[in-house]
Design an enzyme around this catalytic site. Sequence first.
Site, mmCIF file in Angstrom:
data_model
loop_
_atom_site.group_PDB
_atom_site.id
_atom_site.type_symbol
_atom_site.label_atom_id
_atom_site.label_comp_id
_atom_site.label_asym_id
_atom_site.label_seq_id
_atom_site.Cartn_x
_atom_site.Cartn_y
_atom_site.Cartn_z
ATOM 1 N N CYS A 1 45.257 16.747 -11.036
ATOM 2 C CA CYS A 1 46.579 17.136 -11.533
ATOM 3 C C CYS A 1 46.954 18.541 -11.091
ATOM 4 C CB CYS A 1 46.609 17.023 -13.051
ATOM 5 S SG CYS A 1 45.322 17.972 -13.859
ATOM 6 N N PRO B 1 40.203 4.752 -22.246
ATOM 7 C CA PRO B 1 40.099 5.319 -20.896
ATOM 8 C C PRO B 1 40.767 4.376 -19.893
ATOM 9 C CG PRO B 1 37.962 5.154 -22.014
ATOM 10 C CD PRO B 1 38.918 4.324 -22.786
ATOM 11 N N ASP B 2 40.995 4.870 -18.682
ATOM 12 C CA ASP B 2 41.611 4.017 -17.664
ATOM 13 C C ASP B 2 40.687 2.843 -17.312
ATOM 14 O OD1 ASP B 2 44.004 4.209 -15.522
ATOM 15 O OD2 ASP B 2 42.233 3.280 -14.628
ATOM 16 N N ASN C 1 41.079 9.865 -12.812
ATOM 17 C CA ASN C 1 40.751 10.784 -11.714
ATOM 18 C C ASN C 1 39.540 11.673 -12.011
ATOM 19 O OD1 ASN C 1 42.294 12.187 -13.598
ATOM 20 N ND2 ASN C 1 43.070 13.609 -12.068
ATOM 21 N N GLU D 1 49.644 15.749 -20.968
ATOM 22 C CA GLU D 1 49.189 16.488 -19.774
ATOM 23 C C GLU D 1 49.573 15.632 -18.584
ATOM 24 O OE1 GLU D 1 47.764 19.393 -20.265
ATOM 25 O OE2 GLU D 1 47.302 19.232 -22.399
HETATM 26 P P1 NAD Z 1 49.124 6.560 -15.577
HETATM 27 O O1 NAD Z 1 50.145 7.209 -16.414
HETATM 28 O O2 NAD Z 1 49.497 5.339 -14.828
HETATM 29 O O3 NAD Z 1 47.826 6.148 -16.452
HETATM 30 C C1 NAD Z 1 47.150 7.058 -17.272
HETATM 31 C C2 NAD Z 1 46.637 6.303 -18.502
HETATM 32 O O4 NAD Z 1 47.738 5.782 -19.213
HETATM 33 C C3 NAD Z 1 45.740 5.117 -18.184
HETATM 34 O O5 NAD Z 1 44.714 5.050 -19.152
HETATM 35 C C4 NAD Z 1 46.676 3.943 -18.328
HETATM 36 O O6 NAD Z 1 46.018 2.742 -18.678
HETATM 37 C C5 NAD Z 1 47.543 4.400 -19.469
HETATM 38 N N1 NAD Z 1 48.856 3.752 -19.537
HETATM 39 C C6 NAD Z 1 49.599 3.252 -18.514
HETATM 40 N N2 NAD Z 1 50.762 2.741 -18.997
HETATM 41 C C7 NAD Z 1 50.757 2.932 -20.339
HETATM 42 C C8 NAD Z 1 51.676 2.649 -21.401
HETATM 43 N N3 NAD Z 1 52.838 2.056 -21.155
HETATM 44 N N4 NAD Z 1 51.339 2.996 -22.650
HETATM 45 C C9 NAD Z 1 50.177 3.626 -22.904
HETATM 46 N N5 NAD Z 1 49.252 3.913 -21.953
HETATM 47 C C10 NAD Z 1 49.552 3.586 -20.680
HETATM 48 O O7 NAD Z 1 48.591 7.685 -14.626
HETATM 49 P P2 NAD Z 1 47.667 7.513 -13.357
HETATM 50 O O8 NAD Z 1 48.551 7.281 -12.194
HETATM 51 O O9 NAD Z 1 46.580 6.566 -13.572
HETATM 52 O O10 NAD Z 1 47.029 8.979 -13.298
HETATM 53 C C11 NAD Z 1 47.441 9.908 -12.394
HETATM 54 C C12 NAD Z 1 48.485 10.824 -12.996
HETATM 55 O O11 NAD Z 1 47.908 11.561 -14.038
HETATM 56 C C13 NAD Z 1 48.999 11.844 -12.007
HETATM 57 O O12 NAD Z 1 50.399 11.985 -12.133
HETATM 58 C C14 NAD Z 1 48.321 13.128 -12.441
HETATM 59 O O13 NAD Z 1 49.005 14.285 -12.075
HETATM 60 C C15 NAD Z 1 48.211 12.939 -13.899
HETATM 61 N N6 NAD Z 1 47.113 13.737 -14.467
HETATM 62 C C16 NAD Z 1 47.439 14.843 -15.196
HETATM 63 C C17 NAD Z 1 46.430 15.661 -15.702
HETATM 64 C C18 NAD Z 1 46.768 16.903 -16.494
HETATM 65 O O14 NAD Z 1 45.879 17.446 -17.130
HETATM 66 N N7 NAD Z 1 47.999 17.371 -16.487
HETATM 67 C C19 NAD Z 1 45.092 15.335 -15.470
HETATM 68 C C20 NAD Z 1 44.805 14.210 -14.725
HETATM 69 C C21 NAD Z 1 45.825 13.404 -14.236
#
Ligand code: NAD
Length: 538
Positions: free
Chosen positions: A309, A203-204, A179, A275
């Site tokens: 977030c 990274p994603d 994001n 986070e």
């Molecule tokens: P996500 O958890 O699906 O993915 C985030 C990252 O984790 C990606 O790089 C993804 O490839 C990786 N990932 C996914 N499955 C994994 C696993 N099993 N093991 C290790 N890594 C894995 O999240 P998303 O939907 O892409 O991102 C949005 C979410 O992130 C929202 O809930 C948002 O609130 C949160 N977010 C939080 C903050 C914060 O600072 N608190 C900041 C930005 C986003």
Amino acid sequence: MSEQTPASGHLVNGPADPEHDPKASYALEPDYVANLTRRVISTTGATVAVESPLNGQPLAHIPQSSAVDVAEAYARARRAQVTWARTSIDDRAAMLLRLHDLVLDRQEEIIDLIVLESGKARKHAYDEPMHIALTARYYGRTAHEHLDPQRKIGVVPALTRVEVNRIPKGVVGIISPWNYPFTMALCDGLPALLAGNTVVTKPDAQTMLSALLGAQLLEEAGFPEGVWNVVAGPGREIGTPMIQRSDYVCFTGSTATGRLIASQCADRLIGASLELGGKNPILILRDANLEKAAEGAVRAAFSNAGQLCVSVERMFVADQIYDRFVQRFVARTQAMTLGSSMEWGVDMGSLISQAQLETVQAHVDDAVAKGARVLAGGRARPDLGPFFFEPTILEGVTPDMTCFGDETFGPVVALYRFHDEADAVARANAGEYGLNASIYTQDGARGRAIAREITCGTVNINEAFGATFASIDSPMGGMRQSGMGRRQGSEGIHRYTESQSVATQRLVRFAPMLGMSDETYAKVMTTQLRLLKKLGRA
Ligand code: NAD
């Protein structure tokens, strides 16, 4: 370069009229892309295509890393860490300050890439280099304050000298979301590096290019080879091999993934900062300045198309001002410009993907089907680009609707009335999350008193989220299901260190001396303890 061509000049074709031509063709120069993607540690020969959410056009093919590549990344990081930990704090800090300058000098290029890759509005992309510059300057300037050995109170005054050292954990694994693809890939890594750790980052998959530009800038700022290593691939495949080799994990993403990562870290007894998500509330108190609150509410709910977030999805408005506030908020929301554009002047851009669009649409459809009213927006806008959705205000949202408690992570906000502030605080605190809150009031002291009642890691008074997010000296993170640990401030760097206490004892020892019996020694010690308390010692 025409006026419409983005300033960095890395795009081979810009459209004649980017604001009104969603099918406009933007493409990156192949050499530019190759220079970024070569930084992924990959021997698989496999690549994944990424497309721009602006118009669905192909942007790059990202090399994919296998578990063997992950092992190689950690081997490089571990070798480099030995020398890196011996590099002086001043030298490490100087690299951060060089990064600060580079990021500001190259901000147009960084912003172009972020917009192309994420589809967000240019003004929201600007926040990313700004956040990295703030983070780099803060840690660059405060390095000694956080990392120098600190004197502590010794048990025997003047005779026990105690200091606490900050020892780097070793190799930190960083897993980041899409994001805020530039700042989320880099910001947590800067204090890790400053503390003497090396990093392997994943990274994603949707936003690798912005993260790889960050890796290139670190290199240009002087960080040596092997200190920052990038791998690419699905988190569920290469996440576990990363965690197995990390000395600490920093994760930003969804609460569901955070739980999986926390349990794997627990198995290895390594630390993690998480986070995670939020369902963030804003409280508009009856004494709020209505114009300022309505302006702030738009930014709170719709910055980065709500894919933030700390974005607000629940808005609690005092009864006495509800109608006047809502009229202003709706008017401002309806006046927002949406667009598929590389240029300034657009208020909100695209969502990142079809999956995000479907979630947002599903939350709105569910709420409307169960009786919620749409005061603004409510529709997808395929005429602007494949994943656009209007900024949407809902009224009449009830607990049986998905968007009442689940994070939408999109441009959808629900309005609720309140009469009694205690009730508003209780409703703001309901649910599982506790990331960020915002309060609008003209009485700062009252706002701060209410903030202490709110179970969120950050609370912004008379601002949406930027005041806490950009104040790098203070910690930022979630309570309850919104996370563990904090980024920013001293907590944001100390998480990457082990504290080591070193005590040097002089003259007396912790045992009977000069032929004293154990009993006499115990009496002498007890007398000393009473005396030290009388003298006011800690
Ligand atoms: P996500 O958890 O699906 O993915 C985030 C990252 O984790 C990606 O790089 C993804 O490839 C990786 N990932 C996914 N499955 C994994 C696993 N099993 N093991 C290790 N890594 C894995 O999240 P998303 O939907 O892409 O991102 C949005 C979410 O992130 C929202 O809930 C948002 O609130 C949160 N977010 C939080 C903050 C914060 O600072 N608190 C900041 C930005 C986003």
